[in-house]
Design an enzyme around this catalytic site. Structure first.
Site, PDB file in Angstrom:
ATOM      1  N   GLY A 139      95.796  -8.515 -26.423  1.00  0.00           N
ATOM      2  CA  GLY A 139      96.482  -9.714 -25.934  1.00  0.00           C
ATOM      3  C   GLY A 139      95.518 -10.632 -25.205  1.00  0.00           C
ATOM      4  O   GLY A 139      94.323 -10.322 -25.079  1.00  0.00           O
ATOM      5  N   HIS A 145      94.800  -6.052 -36.284  1.00  0.00           N
ATOM      6  CA  HIS A 145      96.146  -6.292 -35.734  1.00  0.00           C
ATOM      7  C   HIS A 145      97.071  -6.661 -36.888  1.00  0.00           C
ATOM      8  O   HIS A 145      96.765  -7.577 -37.657  1.00  0.00           O
ATOM      9  CB  HIS A 145      96.112  -7.450 -34.743  1.00  0.00           C
ATOM     10  CG  HIS A 145      95.224  -7.225 -33.561  1.00  0.00           C
ATOM     11  ND1 HIS A 145      95.680  -6.709 -32.371  1.00  0.00           N
ATOM     12  CD2 HIS A 145      93.894  -7.439 -33.390  1.00  0.00           C
ATOM     13  CE1 HIS A 145      94.669  -6.628 -31.504  1.00  0.00           C
ATOM     14  NE2 HIS A 145      93.575  -7.060 -32.102  1.00  0.00           N
ATOM     15  N   GLU A 192      85.786  -9.833 -23.487  1.00  0.00           N
ATOM     16  CA  GLU A 192      86.094 -10.992 -24.345  1.00  0.00           C
ATOM     17  C   GLU A 192      85.877 -12.312 -23.611  1.00  0.00           C
ATOM     18  O   GLU A 192      85.848 -13.375 -24.228  1.00  0.00           O
ATOM     19  CB  GLU A 192      87.544 -10.936 -24.814  1.00  0.00           C
ATOM     20  CG  GLU A 192      87.833  -9.845 -25.813  1.00  0.00           C
ATOM     21  CD  GLU A 192      89.292  -9.851 -26.235  1.00  0.00           C
ATOM     22  OE1 GLU A 192      89.633 -10.481 -27.232  1.00  0.00           O
ATOM     23  OE2 GLU A 192      90.111  -9.205 -25.527  1.00  0.00           O
ATOM     24  N   HIS A 195      90.546  -3.474 -25.503  1.00  0.00           N
ATOM     25  CA  HIS A 195      89.781  -4.708 -25.695  1.00  0.00           C
ATOM     26  C   HIS A 195      89.043  -4.990 -24.380  1.00  0.00           C
ATOM     27  O   HIS A 195      89.667  -4.931 -23.308  1.00  0.00           O
ATOM     28  CB  HIS A 195      90.715  -5.902 -25.924  1.00  0.00           C
ATOM     29  CG  HIS A 195      91.243  -6.045 -27.312  1.00  0.00           C
ATOM     30  ND1 HIS A 195      92.202  -5.238 -27.822  1.00  0.00           N
ATOM     31  CD2 HIS A 195      90.937  -6.936 -28.295  1.00  0.00           C
ATOM     32  CE1 HIS A 195      92.485  -5.633 -29.072  1.00  0.00           C
ATOM     33  NE2 HIS A 195      91.722  -6.650 -29.380  1.00  0.00           N
TER      34      HIS A 195
HETATM   35  P1  IMP Z   1     100.635  -7.687 -33.459  1.00  0.00           P
HETATM   36  O1  IMP Z   1     100.422  -6.759 -32.314  1.00  0.00           O
HETATM   37  O2  IMP Z   1     100.868  -7.007 -34.773  1.00  0.00           O
HETATM   38  O3  IMP Z   1     101.710  -8.710 -33.169  1.00  0.00           O
HETATM   39  O4  IMP Z   1      99.252  -8.493 -33.704  1.00  0.00           O
HETATM   40  C1  IMP Z   1      98.970  -9.777 -33.167  1.00  0.00           C
HETATM   41  C2  IMP Z   1      98.608  -9.676 -31.696  1.00  0.00           C
HETATM   42  O5  IMP Z   1      97.373  -8.972 -31.527  1.00  0.00           O
HETATM   43  C3  IMP Z   1      98.348 -11.021 -31.046  1.00  0.00           C
HETATM   44  O6  IMP Z   1      99.525 -11.671 -30.661  1.00  0.00           O
HETATM   45  C4  IMP Z   1      97.486 -10.634 -29.850  1.00  0.00           C
HETATM   46  O7  IMP Z   1      98.274 -10.190 -28.789  1.00  0.00           O
HETATM   47  C5  IMP Z   1      96.708  -9.434 -30.362  1.00  0.00           C
HETATM   48  N1  IMP Z   1      95.337  -9.837 -30.734  1.00  0.00           N
HETATM   49  C6  IMP Z   1      94.883 -10.205 -31.932  1.00  0.00           C
HETATM   50  N2  IMP Z   1      93.561 -10.510 -31.877  1.00  0.00           N
HETATM   51  C7  IMP Z   1      93.178 -10.295 -30.615  1.00  0.00           C
HETATM   52  C8  IMP Z   1      91.918 -10.408 -29.931  1.00  0.00           C
HETATM   53  O8  IMP Z   1      90.859 -10.743 -30.491  1.00  0.00           O
HETATM   54  N3  IMP Z   1      91.929 -10.144 -28.595  1.00  0.00           N
HETATM   55  C9  IMP Z   1      93.043  -9.734 -27.949  1.00  0.00           C
HETATM   56  N4  IMP Z   1      94.223  -9.595 -28.558  1.00  0.00           N
HETATM   57  C10 IMP Z   1      94.298  -9.880 -29.871  1.00  0.00           C
HETATM   58 ZN    ZN Z   2      91.572  -7.481 -31.413  1.00  0.00          ZN
END
Ligand code: IMP
Ligand code: ZN
Length: 402
Positions: A210, A19, A240, A237
């Site tokens: 998310g 991410h 989890e 995902h």
């Molecule tokens: P972005 O989409 O670039 O803002 O990356 C961060 C976002 O990825 C977080 O705010 C989460 O919504 C999502 N995210 C990151 N790690 C996980 C995870 O392990 N499970 C689910 N969502 C995740």
């Molecule tokens: Zn993830």
């Protein structure tokens, strides 16, 4: 550096589950926060150094508070810091550099499009739309890809180094945040469809991520079907959070819902699954019969499930408790090793490979095999054969050196 560590570092690797905002360098987050007068929560910055004794391998200790809940609290601070185009450009470039310097040869970076300020110092300049957010990332990716090719050609002609770093190819996956509304998800999917038409070589898929305790895949399923109809590949995902043990276990409504959701995800047959670590046995057994590639993120799994907590923050002790990984390795289930959020979990792909090797007693050949097999799971299918050649060649050279 011990020889297995060196091998993991130089091994050409494929990253499929990263991410963007979660891969931010901690030092950058701190700097952006200071510039914007954002006070970051103490847990984000808590360092684990005091927990190490001399004979412990600091590489495999992480006592930072990173339960699922704590991660999502931390995530909520990042957009306050990455709030304008300059910050977005900076983190994108740094994340690409970090993966490339770790010898990642192909990266699928995922992110949810956001509305940002054009410039946080000049709010009167207005905002950057979600489409501009994605276009900003794509322009940095495309520039980076060209620079990587030039750098590699130059190094090959001028350097005497046998293991000149290979060029990295970055690709983009558009995220849908399951804690948002269906309308927001629809906006992101429509944007992804528009972007794949404009940048067919660089936008490769969509994903659902998310907070897994919010909402349900089934709310968004028709949108993912629409994305699929437009040629986008899909990663979801799943698994989890704990779920009921089977379809007849009705003891708890939350667990039952988690089971039904996981079941619906598998029935949809995404092109890849994120994590899938708490899937109940009957669903896992079905998956074993008809596998869907799984993006495994070892440190993230250990931290969010708090598996290392009982081992004084020892990731090795924690990963031994992973509910699935041993089985996937033994049965050669199609899985890849990934970082998830390298900035939040203090990791990189080298560490992840080394951690898996230490815990499950894997050797160089096994790790090379896992890396090469991940190429079959990439979304940019036309790149497959060239990547396999590139990696196999480098692995051969690496083995000859050791
Ligand atoms: P972005 O989409 O670039 O803002 O990356 C961060 C976002 O990825 C977080 O705010 C989460 O919504 C999502 N995210 C990151 N790690 C996980 C995870 O392990 N499970 C689910 N969502 C995740
Ligand atoms: Zn993830």
């Amino acid at each position: 550096m011990e020889s297995l560590h060196r091998f993991c570092k130089h091994l050409p690797k494929i990253e499929l589950h990263a991410h963007l905002n979660g891969s931010i360098r901690e030092s950058t987050l701190v700097e952006l926060a200071r510039e914007r007068s954002v006070s970051l929560p103490a847990k984000l910055l808590q360092h684990e150094a005091e927990h190490h004794d001399a004979d412990r391998d600091a590489l495999f200790f992480n006592t930072k508070p990173r339960s699922l809940e704590e991660c999502f609290e931390i995530f909520s601070y990042i957009p306050k810091c990455v709030d304008d185009v300059a910050a977005l450009k900076r983190i994108t470039r740094e994340v690409l550099e970090d993966f490339a310097n770790d010898n990642v040869v192909y990266l699928e970076l995922r992110t949810g499009p956001k509305v940002l300020l054009m410039d946080h110092c000049a709010p009167e300049m207005g905002s950057c739309s979600k489409k501009q957010y994605l276009q900003t990332i794509l322009s940095i990716m495309s520039l980076f890809e060209n620079q990587e090719k030039d750098r590699h050609n130059h190094d090959m002609s001028s350097s005497t180094e046998k293991l000149v770093r290979l060029p990295m190819t970055p690709r983009l996956i558009v995220s849908v945040d399951r804690s948002g509304t269906v309308e927001q998800a629809q906006e992101n999917i429509n944007l992804a469809i528009q972007m794949v038409a404009l940048y067919p070589d660089h936008v490769v898929g969509v994903e659902l991520g998310g907070n897994p305790t919010r909402n349900d895949f089934r709310r968004f399923e028709p949108l993912f079907q629409k994305a699929r109809d437009h040629g986008l590949l899909i990663s979801i995902h799943c698994g989890e959070v704990p779920s009921a043990t089977d379809e007849f276990d009705t003891s708890d409504t939350t667990l039952k819902k988690a089971y039904e959701e996981a079941s619906a995800v598998l029935q949809f047959r995404p092109d890849r699954l994120g994590h899938a670590l708490l899937l109940p046995n009957d669903l896992m057994n079905k998956l074993m019969q008809q596998p869907i590639p799984i993006e495994c993120c070892p440190t993230s799994n250990v931290m969010t499930l708090e598996l290392a907590l009982h081992h004084g923050g020892n990731l090795i002790g924690g990963l031994k408790m992973h509910p699935q990984l041993q089985k996937w390795i033994e049965r050669k289930y199609p899985f890849s090793i990934n970082t998830d959020d390298s900035g939040i979990f203090c990791t990189n792909l080298t560490k992840e490979y080394l951690l898996v090797a230490k815990v499950f007693g894997l050797h160089e050949n096994d790790l090379a095999d896992i890396a090469i097999r991940a190429v079959d799971h990439i979304f940019d299918k036309p790149k497959r054969d060239a990547l396999i050649d590139l990696m196999a060649n480098r692995i051969e050279k690496l083995k000859n050196q050791s």
